[in-house]
Design a protein around this motif. Structure first.
Motif, PDB file in Angstrom:
ATOM      1  N   ARG A   1      35.210  23.535  17.482  1.00 11.67           N
ATOM      2  CA  ARG A   1      35.058  24.943  17.834  1.00 11.67           C
ATOM      3  C   ARG A   1      34.608  25.719  16.597  1.00 11.67           C
ATOM      4  N   PRO A   2      34.118  26.941  16.775  1.00 14.57           N
ATOM      5  CA  PRO A   2      33.820  27.768  15.598  1.00 14.57           C
ATOM      6  C   PRO A   2      35.065  27.889  14.716  1.00 14.57           C
ATOM      7  N   GLY A   3      34.907  27.578  13.447  1.00 14.58           N
ATOM      8  CA  GLY A   3      36.044  27.591  12.538  1.00 14.58           C
ATOM      9  C   GLY A   3      36.859  26.313  12.549  1.00 14.58           C
ATOM     10  N   GLY A   4      36.489  25.342  13.399  1.00 16.46           N
ATOM     11  CA  GLY A   4      37.219  24.083  13.460  1.00 16.46           C
ATOM     12  C   GLY A   4      37.039  23.261  12.194  1.00 16.46           C
ATOM     13  N   GLN A   5      37.999  22.397  11.922  1.00 16.30           N
ATOM     14  CA  GLN A   5      37.976  21.617  10.684  1.00 16.30           C
ATOM     15  C   GLN A   5      38.294  20.156  10.942  1.00 16.30           C
ATOM     16  N   VAL A   6      37.755  19.306  10.071  1.00 19.05           N
ATOM     17  CA  VAL A   6      38.039  17.874  10.096  1.00 19.05           C
ATOM     18  C   VAL A   6      38.960  17.564   8.925  1.00 19.05           C
TER      19      VAL A   6
ATOM     20  N   MET B   1      47.069  25.187  19.384  1.00 15.87           N
ATOM     21  CA  MET B   1      45.791  24.591  18.996  1.00 15.87           C
ATOM     22  C   MET B   1      45.469  23.360  19.837  1.00 15.87           C
ATOM     23  N   THR B   2      44.190  22.995  19.830  1.00 20.66           N
ATOM     24  CA  THR B   2      43.736  21.749  20.434  1.00 20.66           C
ATOM     25  C   THR B   2      43.286  20.827  19.309  1.00 20.66           C
ATOM     26  N   VAL B   3      43.870  19.630  19.257  1.00 21.96           N
ATOM     27  CA  VAL B   3      43.683  18.735  18.120  1.00 21.96           C
ATOM     28  C   VAL B   3      43.296  17.344  18.621  1.00 21.96           C
TER      29      VAL B   3
ATOM     30  N   ARG C   1      41.085  21.304  15.279  1.00 20.53           N
ATOM     31  CA  ARG C   1      41.240  20.342  14.189  1.00 20.53           C
ATOM     32  C   ARG C   1      40.958  18.936  14.717  1.00 20.53           C
ATOM     33  N   VAL C   2      40.324  18.125  13.872  1.00 24.66           N
ATOM     34  CA  VAL C   2      40.125  16.705  14.145  1.00 24.66           C
ATOM     35  C   VAL C   2      40.740  15.938  12.989  1.00 24.66           C
ATOM     36  N   LEU C   3      41.739  15.099  13.273  1.00 28.93           N
ATOM     37  CA  LEU C   3      42.424  14.327  12.239  1.00 28.93           C
ATOM     38  C   LEU C   3      41.895  12.904  12.177  1.00 28.93           C
ATOM     39  N   MET C   4      41.678  12.428  10.943  1.00 31.36           N
ATOM     40  CA  MET C   4      41.265  11.049  10.703  1.00 31.36           C
ATOM     41  C   MET C   4      42.149  10.530   9.567  1.00 31.36           C
ATOM     42  N   VAL C   5      43.231   9.861   9.923  1.00 31.15           N
ATOM     43  CA  VAL C   5      44.239   9.457   8.942  1.00 31.15           C
ATOM     44  C   VAL C   5      44.182   7.952   8.700  1.00 31.15           C
ATOM     45  N   HIS C   6      43.889   7.565   7.477  1.00 33.19           N
ATOM     46  CA  HIS C   6      43.836   6.156   7.061  1.00 33.19           C
ATOM     47  C   HIS C   6      42.980   5.304   8.005  1.00 33.19           C
ATOM     48  N   MET C   7      41.811   5.838   8.357  1.00 31.10           N
ATOM     49  CA  MET C   7      40.918   5.076   9.228  1.00 31.10           C
ATOM     50  C   MET C   7      39.439   5.258   8.886  1.00 31.10           C
ATOM     51  N   TYR C   8      39.095   6.240   8.060  1.00 36.43           N
ATOM     52  CA  TYR C   8      37.685   6.515   7.796  1.00 36.43           C
ATOM     53  C   TYR C   8      36.970   5.297   7.223  1.00 36.43           C
ATOM     54  N   HIS C   9      37.643   4.544   6.369  1.00 34.48           N
ATOM     55  CA  HIS C   9      37.040   3.373   5.728  1.00 34.48           C
ATOM     56  C   HIS C   9      36.742   2.244   6.712  1.00 34.48           C
ATOM     57  N   GLU C  10      37.240   2.362   7.942  1.00 34.08           N
ATOM     58  CA  GLU C  10      36.977   1.344   8.961  1.00 34.08           C
ATOM     59  C   GLU C  10      35.776   1.680   9.835  1.00 34.08           C
ATOM     60  N   ILE C  11      35.141   2.813   9.589  1.00 35.46           N
ATOM     61  CA  ILE C  11      33.988   3.235  10.385  1.00 35.46           C
ATOM     62  C   ILE C  11      32.729   2.566   9.843  1.00 35.46           C
ATOM     63  N   GLY C  12      32.116   1.725  10.650  1.00 35.88           N
ATOM     64  CA  GLY C  12      30.954   0.973  10.208  1.00 35.88           C
ATOM     65  C   GLY C  12      29.667   1.781  10.179  1.00 35.88           C
ATOM     66  N   GLU C  13      29.575   2.827  11.006  1.00 38.37           N
ATOM     67  CA  GLU C  13      28.385   3.681  11.071  1.00 38.37           C
ATOM     68  C   GLU C  13      28.824   5.121  10.820  1.00 38.37           C
ATOM     69  N   PRO C  14      29.180   5.457   9.575  1.00 38.17           N
ATOM     70  CA  PRO C  14      29.762   6.777   9.318  1.00 38.17           C
ATOM     71  C   PRO C  14      28.835   7.946   9.622  1.00 38.17           C
ATOM     72  N   TYR C  15      27.533   7.797   9.374  1.00 38.45           N
ATOM     73  CA  TYR C  15      26.625   8.925   9.592  1.00 38.45           C
ATOM     74  C   TYR C  15      26.474   9.229  11.084  1.00 38.45           C
ATOM     75  N   GLU C  16      26.328   8.192  11.870  1.00 41.66           N
ATOM     76  CA  GLU C  16      26.255   8.406  13.321  1.00 41.66           C
ATOM     77  C   GLU C  16      27.580   8.944  13.849  1.00 41.66           C
ATOM     78  N   PHE C  17      28.685   8.382  13.395  1.00 37.85           N
ATOM     79  CA  PHE C  17      30.009   8.810  13.847  1.00 37.85           C
ATOM     80  C   PHE C  17      30.226  10.298  13.559  1.00 37.85           C
ATOM     81  N   LEU C  18      29.957  10.721  12.327  1.00 34.69           N
ATOM     82  CA  LEU C  18      30.162  12.126  11.965  1.00 34.69           C
ATOM     83  C   LEU C  18      29.186  13.038  12.700  1.00 34.69           C
ATOM     84  N   TRP C  19      27.972  12.560  12.912  1.00 35.61           N
ATOM     85  CA  TRP C  19      26.965  13.341  13.631  1.00 35.61           C
ATOM     86  C   TRP C  19      27.393  13.583  15.072  1.00 35.61           C
TER      87      TRP C  19
END
Length: 248
Positions: free
Chosen positions: A171-176, A76-78, A146-164
């Motif tokens: 990839r198709p079927g990829g997960q966060v 996989m590519t992660v 896969r995209v991993l975000m471990v114990h850091m999401y709460h530090e994102i100041g612009e979550p909507y832009e970041f997730l966008w």
């Protein structure tokens, strides 16, 4: 399966840090934060690149259990977002093997450089280390299982832009995969209802959410669903109320 072209680690690091280098940097200058709603909740300060000692985390088998639940397999590519000192980066590299790839991202240059040194010292040829932006992880499109975000999401100041901006990298079927604590964002956690609401606002659907005490809270898995919304159509979630702890 098409593989993301990984440049040598040092070259990637230089490209990420050069003004005007990557295409994503140009896009960031052109679009900035235009149209994205502000988060209606506090943002935790980045106080350390280390959540806990690697020895303590290995004693409870944290990384292995997270990778098992995330379905991370050889080849996989992660992406490891907010990679810090590289606890997950190193173990992801071992899990995906020689045929897999890991991209470790952090927004603090000194932290990025220290991790790049560690990766080079441990000869992890399937790992690249890059510098991201606070509102843009600068991930190449259609590249990650896969995209991993471990114990850091709460530090994102612009979550909507970041997730966008992160969404096209899947990839198709990829997960966060998000691992966080169930407590207010200012106390270095994210209430689960708030997390689900912010992801849903940008067009992600929840695959599963389970308690995970070994990792300090819970593990949530999301995938992209439908079309990516236009920034101006995204509605901010109301922060959790003290009485219920639930997002509005």
């Amino acid at each position: 399966m098409r593989r993301m072209p990984f440049l040598p680690l040092v070259l990637l690091a230089l490209l990420a840090s050069c003004e005007g280098g990557p295409a994503n940097a140009s896009r960031e200058r052109q679009e900035g934060h235009v149209g994205f709603p502000a988060a209606d909740r506090p943002v935790a300060e980045i106080v350390s690149a280390r959540w806990s000692s690697e020895e303590a985390r290995d004693r409870v088998n944290e990384a292995e259990e997270v990778m098992d639940r995330a379905g991370i397999k050889p080849g996989m590519t992660v992406a490891d977002i907010g990679a810090g000192e590289g606890y997950y980066t190193i173990r992801l590299a071992q899990r995906v093997g020689k045929e897999g790839r890991v991209l470790a991202e952090d927004i603090i240059p000194d932290v990025r450089d220290a991790l790049a040194t560690r990766v080079a010292r441990e000869r992890l040829n399937n790992v690249s280390v890059v510098l991201g932006l606070p509102a843009d992880p600068r991930l190449p499109e259609n590249s990650f299982d896969r995209v991993l975000m471990v114990h850091m999401y709460h530090e994102i100041g612009e979550p909507y832009e970041f997730l966008w901006r992160m969404r096209p990298s899947l990839r198709p079927g990829g997960q966060v995969i998000v691992v966080d604590a169930d407590r207010p964002t200012q106390h270095h956690g994210t209430p689960p209802e708030l997390l689900k609401c912010e992801f849903a606002a940008v067009g992600y659907s929840l695959v599963s959410m389970e308690k995970m005490p070994k990792a300090g809270g819970y593990i949530a898995i999301f995938q992209a669903s439908g079309e990516r919304p236009e920034p101006r159509t995204i509605k901010a979630c109301k922060g959790p109320t003290p009485a219920t702890g639930k997002a509005g």
